[in-house]
Design a protein around this motif. Structure first.
Motif, PDB file in Angstrom:
ATOM      1  N   LEU A 152      -2.448 -10.966   0.951  1.00  0.00           N
ATOM      2  CA  LEU A 152      -3.180  -9.806   0.447  1.00  0.00           C
ATOM      3  C   LEU A 152      -3.171  -8.782   1.581  1.00  0.00           C
ATOM      4  O   LEU A 152      -3.713  -9.042   2.663  1.00  0.00           O
ATOM      5  CB  LEU A 152      -4.607 -10.204   0.080  1.00  0.00           C
ATOM      6  CG  LEU A 152      -5.462  -9.128  -0.577  1.00  0.00           C
ATOM      7  CD1 LEU A 152      -4.854  -8.678  -1.891  1.00  0.00           C
ATOM      8  CD2 LEU A 152      -6.873  -9.648  -0.807  1.00  0.00           C
ATOM      9  N   LEU A 153      -2.532  -7.649   1.337  1.00  0.00           N
ATOM     10  CA  LEU A 153      -2.270  -6.710   2.427  1.00  0.00           C
ATOM     11  C   LEU A 153      -2.866  -5.344   2.140  1.00  0.00           C
ATOM     12  O   LEU A 153      -2.771  -4.838   1.020  1.00  0.00           O
ATOM     13  CB  LEU A 153      -0.755  -6.552   2.624  1.00  0.00           C
ATOM     14  CG  LEU A 153       0.068  -7.842   2.699  1.00  0.00           C
ATOM     15  CD1 LEU A 153       1.549  -7.551   2.524  1.00  0.00           C
ATOM     16  CD2 LEU A 153      -0.167  -8.535   4.028  1.00  0.00           C
ATOM     17  N   PHE A 178      -1.861  -0.948  -0.900  1.00  0.00           N
ATOM     18  CA  PHE A 178      -2.389  -2.272  -1.242  1.00  0.00           C
ATOM     19  C   PHE A 178      -1.212  -3.087  -1.744  1.00  0.00           C
ATOM     20  O   PHE A 178      -0.431  -2.599  -2.559  1.00  0.00           O
ATOM     21  CB  PHE A 178      -3.430  -2.185  -2.364  1.00  0.00           C
ATOM     22  CG  PHE A 178      -4.729  -1.586  -1.947  1.00  0.00           C
ATOM     23  CD1 PHE A 178      -5.696  -2.358  -1.330  1.00  0.00           C
ATOM     24  CD2 PHE A 178      -4.985  -0.237  -2.174  1.00  0.00           C
ATOM     25  CE1 PHE A 178      -6.902  -1.798  -0.948  1.00  0.00           C
ATOM     26  CE2 PHE A 178      -6.188   0.329  -1.793  1.00  0.00           C
ATOM     27  CZ  PHE A 178      -7.153  -0.456  -1.180  1.00  0.00           C
ATOM     28  N   GLU A 179      -1.110  -4.317  -1.279  1.00  0.00           N
ATOM     29  CA  GLU A 179      -0.002  -5.142  -1.751  1.00  0.00           C
ATOM     30  C   GLU A 179      -0.438  -6.592  -1.873  1.00  0.00           C
ATOM     31  O   GLU A 179      -1.158  -7.116  -1.016  1.00  0.00           O
ATOM     32  CB  GLU A 179       1.193  -5.037  -0.790  1.00  0.00           C
ATOM     33  CG  GLU A 179       2.389  -5.837  -1.278  1.00  0.00           C
ATOM     34  CD  GLU A 179       3.681  -5.469  -0.560  1.00  0.00           C
ATOM     35  OE1 GLU A 179       3.670  -4.557   0.285  1.00  0.00           O
ATOM     36  OE2 GLU A 179       4.705  -6.109  -0.869  1.00  0.00           O
ATOM     37  N   LEU A 180       0.037  -7.212  -2.932  1.00  0.00           N
ATOM     38  CA  LEU A 180      -0.168  -8.649  -3.114  1.00  0.00           C
ATOM     39  C   LEU A 180       1.215  -9.282  -3.133  1.00  0.00           C
ATOM     40  O   LEU A 180       2.074  -8.907  -3.933  1.00  0.00           O
ATOM     41  CB  LEU A 180      -0.887  -8.912  -4.443  1.00  0.00           C
ATOM     42  CG  LEU A 180      -1.138 -10.377  -4.764  1.00  0.00           C
ATOM     43  CD1 LEU A 180      -2.110 -10.995  -3.760  1.00  0.00           C
ATOM     44  CD2 LEU A 180      -1.704 -10.518  -6.179  1.00  0.00           C
ATOM     45  N   ARG A 199       0.689  -0.807  -4.514  1.00  0.00           N
ATOM     46  CA  ARG A 199       0.252   0.536  -4.887  1.00  0.00           C
ATOM     47  C   ARG A 199       0.269   1.391  -3.631  1.00  0.00           C
ATOM     48  O   ARG A 199      -0.414   1.096  -2.649  1.00  0.00           O
ATOM     49  CB  ARG A 199      -1.173   0.512  -5.452  1.00  0.00           C
ATOM     50  CG  ARG A 199      -1.711   1.890  -5.834  1.00  0.00           C
ATOM     51  CD  ARG A 199      -3.174   1.807  -6.240  1.00  0.00           C
ATOM     52  NE  ARG A 199      -3.677   3.086  -6.749  1.00  0.00           N
ATOM     53  CZ  ARG A 199      -4.155   4.063  -5.985  1.00  0.00           C
ATOM     54  NH1 ARG A 199      -4.175   3.919  -4.665  1.00  0.00           N
ATOM     55  NH2 ARG A 199      -4.609   5.183  -6.521  1.00  0.00           N
ATOM     56  N   ASN A 200       1.079   2.431  -3.633  1.00  0.00           N
ATOM     57  CA  ASN A 200       1.143   3.359  -2.494  1.00  0.00           C
ATOM     58  C   ASN A 200       0.454   4.657  -2.877  1.00  0.00           C
ATOM     59  O   ASN A 200       0.763   5.240  -3.921  1.00  0.00           O
ATOM     60  CB  ASN A 200       2.598   3.700  -2.140  1.00  0.00           C
ATOM     61  CG  ASN A 200       3.330   2.536  -1.516  1.00  0.00           C
ATOM     62  OD1 ASN A 200       2.705   1.617  -0.999  1.00  0.00           O
ATOM     63  ND2 ASN A 200       4.641   2.557  -1.573  1.00  0.00           N
ATOM     64  N   GLY A 215       4.104  -0.353  -8.218  1.00  0.00           N
ATOM     65  CA  GLY A 215       5.387  -1.044  -8.301  1.00  0.00           C
ATOM     66  C   GLY A 215       5.273  -2.543  -8.240  1.00  0.00           C
ATOM     67  O   GLY A 215       4.245  -3.108  -7.838  1.00  0.00           O
ATOM     68  N   SER A 216       6.340  -3.192  -8.670  1.00  0.00           N
ATOM     69  CA  SER A 216       6.428  -4.654  -8.564  1.00  0.00           C
ATOM     70  C   SER A 216       7.841  -5.020  -8.158  1.00  0.00           C
ATOM     71  O   SER A 216       8.805  -4.331  -8.532  1.00  0.00           O
ATOM     72  CB  SER A 216       6.070  -5.312  -9.894  1.00  0.00           C
ATOM     73  OG  SER A 216       6.944  -4.851 -10.895  1.00  0.00           O
TER      74      SER A 216
END
Lengths: 716, 180
Positions: A474-475, A509-511, A529-530, A562-563
């Motif tokens: 989780l970033l 935010f990045e998972l 999400r940027n 994005g994914s």
């Protein structure tokens, strides 16, 4: 005076102390012949300093190894970057080489979204604060590994690590590739000679890479790039003219890495002479961008114990671009020279007081001591383009100073928390310009960049590892991108009322989930999400004198959802496959732009790599798909119906680029190999969306068709 | 300002422990090389044309791989290090290094090896108990190793007794034994 003597004395004693540490290196020449009893006394260095496992890095990471490069036969660094999930190429034929958009965002400035390092040394061009590939020009044969870290990385790397960091390693001989000689030849009259020598002599390790690369470039009809072919004669061209002979590339690359005991150094010198199209199509032999760049770094790395280690480095960087323009008519005269010179120093301290806690902290200082832009294009008969010289005012330096720290805390074996912060400041600096020198409109102007606010850049991450085979990350991170010297000169000297630009800003935010379901099947999935703010966009218009002007503004704001999914399959003997897809949606959040599709932002990116290897024979395929893209929306265009705003060019279709490679190792002689690579095997039409610096190509710039390269090499 | 620099250097100096240090992966590489020299295989060859094969199964990260310089030999045999992913590739190996990522199928790997004379190494807690011959572990910042003598016997290998003496733990342990 007395205090200074004590200070110098202490420093002397300190360095004597440091230099006499580690008696092991003095006593033992060959560590592999140490006795087992002695080996049991050696302290071991673990996570704090040794390369981290991908699962432990608080970011989404892609690693390209020498084995990958050889297997897929990539011809250039550009081809390697095209294969990295999330990256897509945009070739605007302009100086600097091919540009890369990242995760649905391309700013228009050549490669200023990600920091590019070679062996840890920044390759930044201080004039534009960017990383043009022409300036880096690393031959693929020199590359031992590329580490691509996606996501905002400014806490450790500072301004510019907006969407990630690319570190190109050319000095790692631990995998056995030492000296080698390679000769390559292929279509488009491409020729390359590469030499590497590497060895370890009495503790002195060195790697030296050198290459010469020469290509005629692609031959694409210009008529296919414009809606109305009749405009070509207006540019001094025939309607059936092409890019042939107008996009030649000549590159010379030299790099030396050395290390002895705790000292290391990096020296690189690159000279390129590339033909480019810049604002106008070239009419005869091509506009020339002649570049010379030199980097010299000297570092000291010392591991004091498993708990403390230190890495300090001083780097000198110098760039010089010399451009000669080939526009409109035979005796056209236009030149431009861009220069920059900088010093950089960095000190990092790693502390690991316990197996559960690690701290990385450091100081950073950079001083750009010279930056200038001179252009003279008298053939345009406009004084605003004659003898202009923008420069860093005498006695003024562009200083960046920073303190950063990052803490890794592992309360449980499976859980890792990372938190970091960077405080970075750019104090005021002065700029000046001489405009229209030697003409009746001569002007001398000056200004100052005075936004010296301390930027606070945080990051947080939590990593949970279930048996090492299921890793959840989780970033959260922020990054900044400071305005370049070029952007500041155009604003502060030509439109001083615009004021100092703010840094661009990103929050991500990045998972990320990495699963090794079996050794044959790995899955990597990311949701991100940027949120990008204060984006510096070029704005153009007429000033009060009726002269055409462009300037920069912090007007941009975008959000990308994005994914990414990457699957690696190794489930059959000798067969490897990697599939990757990115779906992203970028929305322009500027008022009035909500309904306008974001330019240079493909929704879908797809990548495939497959290889089959039997003993010394390898067959490999690479493919990447880039979805359709729109061009820049110019709000100043007045449409025939009187409405304002339109695209500067046509939307370009998506394309699929397929490449194939055949390689045979140990051909009759150990180390001898032959490699045959074909890129764009299907000869697909590749069209890159046009940009403002070559807006004449309103249908888009054509990419290269099918290309071959045959290489014969010897590793020894 | 100078005061702070002096203080920083003083503290740094105080922390500098005069000790020998080495990267974990390098230390493991040296141990594998040295232990290989102290091991005898049945029908051992000294033919210089037959390489001494060290196979690595499982995931490793770049920069942390097992690496032995090209000029080193074991019984005059050039050392060949290769990464494998299939169990079918194990035969022909003199040494097999099993990485942490294979923990979930270690028994399958060892069953596949059976009685084949392969010197197995690991660096994961519990591997020696589960049947790996030499398992590395870190204790007090030092690299140590455990030995499973039953696995040695099963592989028909002969390890010099010196190795057993240096091992931090020897398996199978007798009831009540807590190792060395």
């Amino acid at each position: 005076m007395r205090e200074s003597i004590i200070y110098m004395l202490f420093l002397f004693v300190f360095f004597i102390n440091v230099s006499t540490l580690n008696p092991q290196e003095k006593k033992i020449v060959d560590e592999f012949e140490m006795s087992l009893e002695d080996l049991l006394k050696v302290n071991v260095i673990t996570a704090a300093k040794s390369p981290q496992q991908i699962g432990d890095i608080p970011a989404s990471v892609v690693i390209i190894t020498r084995e990958d490069i050889e297997k897929y036969g990539y011809m250039t660094l550009t081809e390697i970057l095209e294969s990295i999930p999330g990256l897509y190429a945009i070739d605007d034929y302009c100086e600097g080489g091919v540009n890369f958009g990242v995760r649905g965002f391309w700013s228009g400035v050549p490669n200023n979204n990600m920091i590019i390092l070679v062996n840890g040394v920044s390759q930044v061009d201080d004039f534009s604060s960017n990383y043009p590939l022409d300036k880096i020009a690393v031959p693929v044969e020199a590359i031992d590994r590329i580490e691509v870290i996606r996501g905002p990385m400014s806490v450790i790397y500072g301004s510019g690590a907006f969407l990630g960091v690319i570190n190109i390693i050319t000095n790692d001989i631990s995998r056995g590739t030492k000296s080698m000689a390679v000769f390559s030849a292929g279509s488009q009259k491409t020729k390359k000679i590469f030499l590497r020598c590497a060895d370890e002599v009495n503790g002195f390790k060195y790697v030296c890479n050198a290459s010469i690369y020469d290509t005629y470039g692609m031959n694409q009809p210009l008529s296919e790039m414009v809606r109305d072919v009749s405009v070509l004669p207006a540019f001094g061209l025939m309607e059936d003219d092409s890019t042939g002979g107008r996009l030649e590339v000549k590159e010379k690359h030299f790099n030396f890495s050395g290390s002895f005991k705790n000292f290391y150094n990096e020296i690189s010198h690159i000279q390129t002479k590339n033909e480019v199209f810049f604002f106008y199509p070239s009419i005869s032999k091509g506009s020339i961008a002649d570049l010379s760049t030199t980097n010299i770094a000297l570092g000291y790395k010392k591991v004091f114990s498993n708990k403390y280690s230190l890495d300090g480095k001083i780097t000198f960087l110098q760039n010089r671009w010399w451009e000669i323009y080939d526009f409109l008519f035979d005796d056209f005269y236009g030149i431009q020279q861009l220069e920059s010179r900088a010093w950089e120093s960095e000190l990092e301290l790693f502390i690991k007081p316990s197996p559960h806690l690690g701290v990385k902290t450091g100081l950073y200082y950079r001083s750009v001591q010279d930056a200038s832009n001179m252009y003279d294009l008298p053939s345009f008969n406009t004084t605003s383009l004659e003898n202009n010289y923008f420069y860093l005012a005498d006695g003024s330096n562009i200083v960046t100073r920073a303190f950063f720290t990052q803490v890794n805390c592992k309360p449980f074996r499976a859980l890792n928390f990372i938190a970091g912060v960077r405080l970075e400041q750019m104090p005021r600096y002065d700029l000046a310009a001489i405009l229209a020198g030697g003409t009746e409109n001569f002007q001398s102007v000056s200004g100052a960049y005075d936004r010296d606010k301390i930027e606070v850049i945080p990051r947080f991450a939590a990593i949970y590892s279930l048996n090492g085979n299921h890793i959840f990350k989780l970033l959260y991170g922020q990054a900044i991108n400071r305005p370049s010297f070029f952007q500041n000169t155009t604003n502060l000297l030509l439109q001083p009322e615009k004021g100092s630009l703010k840094p661009e800003y990103i929050r991500t935010f990045e998972l990320n989930y990495i699963a090794s379901l079996t050794p044959d099947f790995t899955l990597n999935f990311s949701l991100f999400r940027n949120n990008l703010k204060n984006l510096i966009t070029r704005v153009s218009g007429l000033d009060e004198n009726g002269d055409y002007r462009t300037w920069s503004s912090n007007a941009g704001e975008m959000v990308t959802y994005g994914s990414e999914l990457t699957i690696k399959i190794e489930s059959f003997d000798h067969f490897r496959m990697e599939l990757s897809g990115t779906y992203q949606k970028t929305c322009d959040k500027r008022p009035g732009y909500e309904e306008i599709t974001t330019a240079y932002s493909p929704d879908f990116l797809g990548y495939i790599k497959a290889s089959y290897r039997v003993k010394d024979f390898t067959l490999a395929l690479t493919g990447n798909y880039v979805d359709s893209m729109e061009t820049y929306w110019d709000g100043t265009i007045i449409n025939p119906d009187g409405s304002g705003g339109n695209r500067i060019g046509d939307r370009v279709d998506g394309y699929f680029l397929l490449g194939a490679n055949v390689r045979i190792d140990n051909l009759h002689y150990k180390g001898l190999y032959v490699n045959i690579r074909c890129s764009n095997l299907l000869n697909a039409e590749i069209r890159y969306p046009t940009f403002t610096n070559n807006a004449w190509a309103d249908r888009g710039m054509l990419g290269s068709g099918r290309k071959f390269l045959v290489s014969i090499g010897l590793k020894f | 300002m100078k005061k702070y620099i002096l203080l920083f250097l003083f503290l740094l100096n105080a922390f500098m422990i005069d000790s020998d240090v080495m990267e974990e992966s390098k230390l493991k590489s040296i141990f594998i090389y040295q232990i290989g020299k102290f091991t005898r295989w049945p029908q051992q060859t000294t033919d210089p044309d037959t390489p001494f094969v060290i196979s690595i199964i499982g995931k490793t990260s770049p920069g942390s791989e097992i690496d032995i310089p090209g000029d080193k030999t074991i019984d005059n045999r050039e050392i060949l290090i290769r990464k494998i992913s299939k169990l079918q590739e194990v035969p022909g190996s003199d040494v097999l290094f099993v990485t942490n990522s294979e923990a979930y199928r270690l028994e399958t790997i060892l069953d596949h090896i059976g009685n084949i004379p392969v010197l197995t190494f690991g660096d994961t807690e519990g591997f020696a108990e589960r049947g790996v011959i030499v398992n590395f572990c870190i204790e007090n910042n030092k690299l140590r190793f455990e030995i499973n003598l039953e696995a040695v016997k099963k592989a028909s290998l002969h390890l010099e007794f010196r190795l057993v003496k240096l091992a931090v733990r020897v398996f199978p342990q007798k009831k009540g034994s807590r190792g060395k």
